[in-house]
Design a protein around this motif. Structure first.
Motif, short mmCIF file in Angstrom:
data_model
loop_
_atom_site.label_atom_id
_atom_site.label_comp_id
_atom_site.label_asym_id
_atom_site.label_seq_id
_atom_site.Cartn_x
_atom_site.Cartn_y
_atom_site.Cartn_z
N ASN A 45 8.41 8.21 -3.92
CA ASN A 45 7.53 7.94 -5.06
C ASN A 45 6.06 8.24 -4.81
O ASN A 45 5.27 8.19 -5.76
N ALA A 46 5.67 8.51 -3.57
CA ALA A 46 4.25 8.73 -3.24
C ALA A 46 4.16 9.60 -1.99
O ALA A 46 5.15 9.74 -1.27
N GLU A 47 3.00 10.15 -1.75
CA GLU A 47 2.78 10.87 -0.50
C GLU A 47 2.81 9.86 0.64
O GLU A 47 2.25 8.76 0.52
N ILE A 48 3.48 10.22 1.74
CA ILE A 48 3.60 9.32 2.89
C ILE A 48 3.21 10.08 4.15
O ILE A 48 3.80 11.11 4.46
N PRO A 49 2.18 9.60 4.85
CA PRO A 49 1.73 10.30 6.05
C PRO A 49 2.70 10.16 7.23
O PRO A 49 3.48 9.20 7.31
N LEU A 50 2.61 11.10 8.14
CA LEU A 50 3.36 11.09 9.39
C LEU A 50 3.26 9.72 10.04
O LEU A 50 2.17 9.15 10.15
N GLY A 51 4.41 9.16 10.44
CA GLY A 51 4.43 7.89 11.15
C GLY A 51 4.47 6.67 10.26
O GLY A 51 4.64 5.56 10.76
N ARG A 71 14.51 -8.17 11.52
CA ARG A 71 13.37 -8.44 10.64
C ARG A 71 12.08 -8.09 11.37
O ARG A 71 11.79 -8.61 12.44
N THR A 72 11.30 -7.19 10.78
CA THR A 72 10.03 -6.80 11.39
C THR A 72 8.83 -7.16 10.52
O THR A 72 7.71 -7.24 11.02
N ALA A 73 9.06 -7.34 9.22
CA ALA A 73 7.96 -7.62 8.30
C ALA A 73 8.47 -8.44 7.12
O ALA A 73 9.68 -8.63 6.97
N ILE A 74 7.50 -8.87 6.31
CA ILE A 74 7.80 -9.61 5.09
C ILE A 74 7.05 -8.92 3.95
O ILE A 74 5.86 -8.63 4.08
N ALA A 75 7.75 -8.65 2.86
CA ALA A 75 7.11 -7.99 1.71
C ALA A 75 6.09 -8.92 1.08
O ALA A 75 6.36 -10.10 0.86
N SER A 76 4.90 -8.40 0.80
CA SER A 76 3.85 -9.20 0.16
C SER A 76 3.75 -8.90 -1.33
O SER A 76 2.92 -9.47 -2.04
N THR A 77 4.62 -8.02 -1.81
CA THR A 77 4.74 -7.68 -3.23
C THR A 77 6.10 -7.01 -3.41
O THR A 77 6.75 -6.66 -2.43
N ASP A 78 6.53 -6.83 -4.63
CA ASP A 78 7.78 -6.10 -4.86
C ASP A 78 7.61 -4.65 -4.43
O ASP A 78 6.57 -4.03 -4.71
N ILE A 79 8.60 -4.11 -3.75
CA ILE A 79 8.60 -2.72 -3.28
C ILE A 79 9.85 -2.05 -3.83
O ILE A 79 10.95 -2.55 -3.66
N LYS A 80 9.67 -0.92 -4.47
CA LYS A 80 10.79 -0.17 -5.03
C LYS A 80 11.30 0.86 -4.02
O LYS A 80 10.54 1.39 -3.20
N LYS A 81 12.59 1.15 -4.10
CA LYS A 81 13.20 2.20 -3.29
C LYS A 81 12.38 3.47 -3.47
O LYS A 81 12.08 3.87 -4.60
N GLY A 82 11.99 4.11 -2.37
CA GLY A 82 11.20 5.34 -2.41
C GLY A 82 9.70 5.11 -2.30
O GLY A 82 8.93 6.06 -2.17
N ASP A 83 9.25 3.84 -2.33
CA ASP A 83 7.82 3.54 -2.23
C ASP A 83 7.32 3.65 -0.80
O ASP A 83 8.07 3.47 0.17
N TYR A 84 6.03 3.90 -0.68
CA TYR A 84 5.30 3.90 0.57
C TYR A 84 5.21 2.45 1.06
O TYR A 84 4.80 1.56 0.31
#
Length: 100
Positions: A45-51, A71-84
């Motif tokens: 859904n967006a440009e995503i840089p290397l790494g 588990r490595t992180a916790i979402a701080s907002t809703d994230i859609k499939k394909g999002d950065y």
């Protein structure tokens, strides 16, 4: 037939994110798996840089983000499939009780 080189690599089947192996523009991208699982195609859904990371699934605000099968992180907002996925929409699970 030559095998295509994926734009992202995920560590394990079931991970919620994959890492860009080059700068990626929005549109269709191949996701490869280091554990040998079959590759998949994803609309980015967006440009995503290397790494940096892309969401492989929808992740709700407050949900765990799984990478490396843990588990490595916790979402701080809703994230859609394909999002950065980066510091603007996740926080580290390691310091989950720290104040931002």
């Amino acid at each position: 037939m030559a095998r295509s080189v994926p734009s992202f690599l995920a560590h394990k089947d079931g991970d919620f994110v994959a890492v860009a192996v080059r700068d990626v523009t929005r549109g269709e991208a191949e996701i490869g798996y280091l554990d040998g699982s079959a590759s998949i195609t994803l609309m980015v859904n967006a440009e995503i840089p290397l790494g940096h990371k892309v969401a492989l699934v929808d992740i709700a605000d407050g949900d765990d983000v799984v990478e490396y099968g843990v588990r490595t992180a916790i979402a701080s907002t809703d994230i859609k499939k394909g999002d950065y996925v980066h510091v603007h929409n996740v926080r580290s699970a390691r310091w989950q009780n720290s104040v931002a």
